[in-house]
Design an enzyme around this catalytic site. Structure first.
Site, PDB file in Angstrom:
ATOM      1  N   SER A 282       0.851  -1.190   0.000  1.00 21.79           N
ATOM      2  CA  SER A 282       0.000   0.000   0.000  1.00 21.79           C
ATOM      3  C   SER A 282       0.885   1.237   0.000  1.00 21.79           C
ATOM      4  O   SER A 282       2.087   1.166   0.276  1.00 21.79           O
ATOM      5  CB  SER A 282      -0.908   0.034   1.238  1.00 21.79           C
ATOM      6  OG  SER A 282      -1.789  -1.064   1.249  1.00 21.79           O
TER       7      SER A 282
ATOM      8  N   SER B  33      -3.272  -3.667  -3.118  1.00 23.51           N
ATOM      9  CA  SER B  33      -2.611  -2.434  -2.702  1.00 23.51           C
ATOM     10  C   SER B  33      -3.633  -1.372  -2.320  1.00 23.51           C
ATOM     11  O   SER B  33      -4.525  -1.044  -3.106  1.00 23.51           O
ATOM     12  CB  SER B  33      -1.726  -1.909  -3.845  1.00 23.51           C
ATOM     13  OG  SER B  33      -1.043  -0.744  -3.459  1.00 23.51           O
TER      14      SER B  33
ATOM     15  N   ASP C 140      -4.142   2.308  -2.006  1.00 20.42           N
ATOM     16  CA  ASP C 140      -3.473   3.522  -2.479  1.00 20.42           C
ATOM     17  C   ASP C 140      -4.384   4.717  -2.203  1.00 20.42           C
ATOM     18  O   ASP C 140      -5.423   4.884  -2.854  1.00 20.42           O
ATOM     19  CB  ASP C 140      -3.185   3.409  -3.978  1.00 20.42           C
ATOM     20  CG  ASP C 140      -2.462   2.110  -4.315  1.00 20.42           C
ATOM     21  OD1 ASP C 140      -1.407   1.869  -3.716  1.00 20.42           O
ATOM     22  OD2 ASP C 140      -2.964   1.350  -5.161  1.00 20.42           O
TER      23      ASP C 140
END
Length: 348
Positions: free
Chosen positions: A233, A271, A273
């Site tokens: 992340s 991830s 983000d």
């Protein structure tokens, strides 16, 4: 210190064409301060990082802001009210995924101690905590972070800003190397006035084969079908002294994905983000009897320079996190090597 001095001092490849502030960090935006609390002992490799937008109470002097969830595989807290009201009312905190509740407790205790009216005659306070999973290096199940560690990070602000494997970045990985905290700034001239855009990232993303440095692939591994999915992340915090409202700040935050992509990220499934942008040009008072600020916002057609500054400062901040981070051995002997240990030729 000019741009060439910044390059020479840090020996980091310089990204983009815009100039940097004196420190090439988010703290080049006047009033912004950053503090860390780092926990590093054996299997415990984690911490807390706190970003303060100004030196006043964030509850009584709320900060205009907007957040963008680029990929929502994350557990951050406080974004719903921030999206609704366009302000935040505590300092921004970064930590590991399982430590979000402890940091919230620290934020709430601090706010109530400063303003006993909160939750009584005043509304409750909206904590703002961002997280990344540092469980590869850190024993995240130990719940090592406590409320007092938030307070220590809050009170540890100062320059120069520490980067790399510090604070919330202690246990983070980036492109399967040692990641962590990175920062940068860029200067933009609009109508003969200079504005600063500063970025701070908590970099914990990317596969080695994706890593791109200044437009050049560095991973040196061709993978047709990656066996392991993206599990990292990144949290991207942007500060500016340009007079922007929450809608315009959302546009600014959205451009963070440009700088992120330049490093090789494809925003993988696992991830998280997230980007947040805020302005220090004015604050919003808590008391409804107080006068609202009368600010002339920047015209939409004059924002392109700020967009470029976001892309450059985010890319530079990610590189800075990698460049500053030291190698760390943590849980079960897991090792993340520093960028310059794996690629010593980059020092030249």
């Amino acid at each position: 210190m000019n741009q060439s001095d910044v390059n020479q001092a840090n020996k980091i490849p310089y990204v983009g064409t815009l100039g940097a502030g004196p420190l090439n960090a988010i703290t080049d935006v006047a009033g912004v301060q950053v503090g860390h609390c780092t926990l590093s002992q054996g299997a415990i490799q984690t911490g807390v990082t706190v970003i303060r937008a100004h030196g006043h109470s964030h509850f009584t002097h709320k900060v205009p802001a907007a957040a963008v969830v680029i990929n929502g595989f994350g557990k951050s807290v406080g974004l719903m009210q921030l999206e609704e009201l366009g302000v935040f009312e505590t300092p921004i905190a970064l930590t590991n995924t399982f430590s979000v509740p402890a940091v919230i407790q620290g934020q709430l205790g601090q706010a109530i101690s400063t303003h006993p009216e909160i939750g009584r005659t005043w509304p409750t306070v909206n904590p703002l905590v961002f997280e990344c999973n540092d469980g590869y290096l850190n024993d995240i199940q130990a719940f090592a972070v406590k409320p007092e560690h938030y307070l220590q990070a809050h009170d540890a602000v100062g320059n120069p800003l520490e980067q790399g494997a510090v604070g919330a970045g202690r246990g983070m990985s980036c492109f399967e190397l040692k990641g962590g905290i990175g920062s940068a700034s860029r200067l933009v001239s609009i109508d003969q006035r200079s504005y600063t855009v500063g970025a701070l990232v908590l970099a914990n993303f990317g596969k080695r084969e994706q890593f791109t440095l200044c437009g050049q692939p560095i991973g040196n591994t061709r993978v047709m079908n990656p066996v392991e999915p993206e599990k990292g992340s990144i949290i991207m915090i942007l500060a500016t002294d340009a007079p922007l409202d929450a809608r315009q700040l959302r546009r600014l935050a959205t451009r963070s994905s440009v700088g992120l992509a330049r490093t090789g990220s494809t925003l993988g499934h696992g991830s998280g983000d997230v980007a947040l942008a805020f302005s220090t040009a004015y604050t919003i008072p808590q008391e409804r009897s107080a006068k609202m600020p009368a600010i002339a916002m920047l015209h939409e057609q004059k924002m392109d320079g700020l967009f470029q500054a976001v892309a450059e400062s985010i890319e530079q901040a990610i590189l800075s996190a990698l460049w500053h981070a030291e190698s760390v051995t943590g849980r079960d002997g897991h090792l993340r090597q520093a960028l310059l240990e794996v690629y010593p030729d980059l020092k030249a």
